[in-house]
Motif scaffolding. Structure first.
Motif, PDB file in Angstrom:
ATOM      1  N   LEU A 263       3.094   3.608  -8.026  1.00  0.00           N
ATOM      2  CA  LEU A 263       1.963   3.197  -7.234  1.00  0.00           C
ATOM      3  C   LEU A 263       0.901   4.303  -7.169  1.00  0.00           C
ATOM      4  CD1 LEU A 263       1.068   0.803  -5.423  1.00  0.00           C
ATOM      5  CD2 LEU A 263       2.001   2.070  -3.492  1.00  0.00           C
ATOM      6  N   GLU A 264       1.356   5.544  -6.989  1.00  0.00           N
ATOM      7  CA  GLU A 264       0.411   6.665  -6.909  1.00  0.00           C
ATOM      8  C   GLU A 264      -0.253   6.946  -8.250  1.00  0.00           C
ATOM      9  OE1 GLU A 264       2.625   9.895  -5.292  1.00  0.00           O
ATOM     10  OE2 GLU A 264       2.494   9.137  -3.239  1.00  0.00           O
TER      11      GLU A 264
ATOM     12  N   THR B 152       4.804   2.144   1.354  1.00  0.00           N
ATOM     13  CA  THR B 152       5.772   2.596   0.353  1.00  0.00           C
ATOM     14  C   THR B 152       6.361   3.953   0.741  1.00  0.00           C
ATOM     15  OG1 THR B 152       4.512   1.432  -1.332  1.00  0.00           O
ATOM     16  CG2 THR B 152       6.098   3.066  -2.096  1.00  0.00           C
TER      17      THR B 152
ATOM     18  N   ASN C 227       0.817  -1.207   0.000  1.00  0.00           N
ATOM     19  CA  ASN C 227       0.000   0.000   0.000  1.00  0.00           C
ATOM     20  C   ASN C 227       0.859   1.269   0.000  1.00  0.00           C
ATOM     21  OD1 ASN C 227       0.918   0.255   2.597  1.00  0.00           O
ATOM     22  ND2 ASN C 227      -1.021  -0.273   3.560  1.00  0.00           N
ATOM     23  N   ALA C 228       0.187   2.384  -0.189  1.00  0.00           N
ATOM     24  CA  ALA C 228       0.885   3.658  -0.365  1.00  0.00           C
ATOM     25  C   ALA C 228       1.590   4.112   0.914  1.00  0.00           C
ATOM     26  CB  ALA C 228      -0.103   4.724  -0.831  1.00  0.00           C
ATOM     27  N   LYS C 229       0.957   3.870   2.080  1.00  0.00           N
ATOM     28  CA  LYS C 229       1.584   4.312   3.337  1.00  0.00           C
ATOM     29  C   LYS C 229       2.889   3.571   3.599  1.00  0.00           C
ATOM     30  CE  LYS C 229      -2.277   6.069   5.999  1.00  0.00           C
ATOM     31  NZ  LYS C 229      -3.005   5.977   7.260  1.00  0.00           N
TER      32      LYS C 229
END
Length: 73
Positions: A68-69, A6, A2-4
Motif C-alpha cells: 500500500l505504501e 492498515t 487507507n494507510a492508517k
C-alpha cells in the motif's frame, strides 16, 4: 483501505504475535527440566500453532502495508 487503518491492523497483529510468543516461551520454560506428559505436549503443540498463525497474520499485514505504501496495491 487507507494507510492508517492498515497500520493499526499491522500493529494489532504485531501485538498478538508478541503475546503468543511470550505465552509459548513462558510455558516451555515452566516445563524445562521436567518430564512432559501428554497434556503438556498437546498444549505446547497448540501454542506453537497459535504462534505460527499469528506470525502468518503479521506477515500478511506487513506485506499489505508495504504494498500500500509503495503504491502497488
Amino acid at each position: 483501505m487507507n494507510a492508517k487503518l492498515t497500520l493499526l491492523f499491522q500493529r494489532e497483529a504485531t501485538a498478538r504475535l508478541n503475546a503468543a510468543e511470550h505465552e509459548f516461551v513462558a510455558f516451555t520454560r515452566a516445563c524445562r527440566g521436567t518430564v512432559v506428559d501428554l497434556n503438556q505436549m498437546k498444549h505446547i503443540r497448540q501454542l506453537r500453532e497459535h504462534v505460527e498463525r499469528a506470525r502468518s497474520r503479521h506477515l500478511r499485514w506487513t506485506r499489505y502495508r508495504f504494498l500500500l505504501e509503495s503504491g502497488v496495491h
